[in-house]
Design an enzyme around this catalytic site. Structure first.
Site, mmCIF file in Angstrom:
data_model
loop_
_atom_site.group_PDB
_atom_site.id
_atom_site.type_symbol
_atom_site.label_atom_id
_atom_site.label_comp_id
_atom_site.label_asym_id
_atom_site.label_seq_id
_atom_site.Cartn_x
_atom_site.Cartn_y
_atom_site.Cartn_z
ATOM 1 C CB CYS A 110 70.510 53.357 41.874
ATOM 2 S SG CYS A 110 70.816 55.101 41.133
ATOM 3 C CB CYS A 111 66.957 53.532 45.769
ATOM 4 S SG CYS A 111 65.691 53.840 44.606
ATOM 5 C CB CYS A 128 64.911 58.997 39.503
ATOM 6 S SG CYS A 128 65.096 59.074 41.358
ATOM 7 C CB CYS A 134 63.385 53.932 38.836
ATOM 8 S SG CYS A 134 65.063 53.886 37.820
ATOM 9 C CB CYS A 142 63.226 54.968 47.316
ATOM 10 S SG CYS A 142 62.496 56.408 48.842
#
Length: 234
Positions: free
Chosen positions: A120-121, A203, A206, A229
């Site tokens: 995702c990062c 985010c 997270c 990240c």
């Protein structure tokens, strides 16, 4: 011009005896060296407020990029607008990922940040910055040595293997208290989440508040072994 390819270890030195602990001198060198070939990647945390103020003194037309993952706190987006009002000449751009959240879910499944946060990062932060830095020679980051074990050896000027670039870190010697002292002294805007237990803000999915005695990075990817990240991995 110093580039990734022409890197020389310890080729520059800066006095750390002024109020900014060398940060202003580093920024003056960086913008003289790179001009339009440098960008500040800002997460709009409290360190970012300090750097934006210093950068505005050196180059009020500097380019600033916010990696908009589309899942930041609403307070962060509101802060960006306040910063635009405070520093109207700064060129603040919001860099979008290659995939919308809907496209990401269709391709990788629902809530990717839960079952594969590294991917995702990569999709929402690393690849967008990689694309941006392809046309730049250097970038600025708000890393401080005090923040974590992985950052304690950071230098003012770094050869960044991750992005094959030069990474400038003006605030390496600043403490958490010094950051806040500067913010209050200059009446700088900041994210109100800092006042309710969020020392480090990423985010929304997270990031959690931390306890009174937690470190500044404890709220990021809480409950997992992940601590970065990926932007600052080497």
């Amino acid at each position: 011009m110093l580039t990734y390819e022409t890197w020389e270890e310890d080729s520059m030195s800066f006095s750390e005896r002024d109020e900014t602990k060398g940060a202003l001198a580093v920024l003056e060198w960086a913008y003289k060296q790179y001009n339009d070939e440098i960008v500040y990647a800002c997460s709009f945390g409290v360190e970012g407020m300090v750097l934006l103020h210093l950068i505005n003194e050196v180059n009020p037309f500097a380019q600033v990029v916010f990696l908009d993952t589309n899942v930041h706190f609403c307070e962060t987006y509101a802060l960006i607008e306040r910063v635009r009002q405070r520093f109207p000449k700064l060129n603040i751009i919001e860099k979008q990922p290659g995939l919308t959240l809907e496209e990401q879910e269709d391709k990788y499944g629902k809530d990717l940040w839960e079952h594969n946060p590294n991917l995702c990062c990569k999709l929402r932060k690393i690849l967008p910055l990689e694309e941006l830095l392809a046309n730049k020679n250097a970038w600025i980051s708000g890393l401080r040595r005090e923040q974590s074990e992985t950052r304690k050896h950071t230098k003012f000027i770094n050869q960044d293997h991750r992005f094959q670039s030069i990474k400038i870190c003006p605030l390496i010697h600043w403490t958490w208290k010094e950051v806040w002292r500067y913010v209050y002294k200059h009446n700088l805007p900041y994210n109100p989440l800092h006042d309710v237990g969020y020392p480090s803000i990423g985010c929304e999915k997270c990031t959690l508040p931390v306890g009174k005695y937690g470190s500044s990075r404890d709220g990021r990817w809480a409950g997992s072994v992940k601590t970065e990240c990926g932007l600052h991995d080497q």
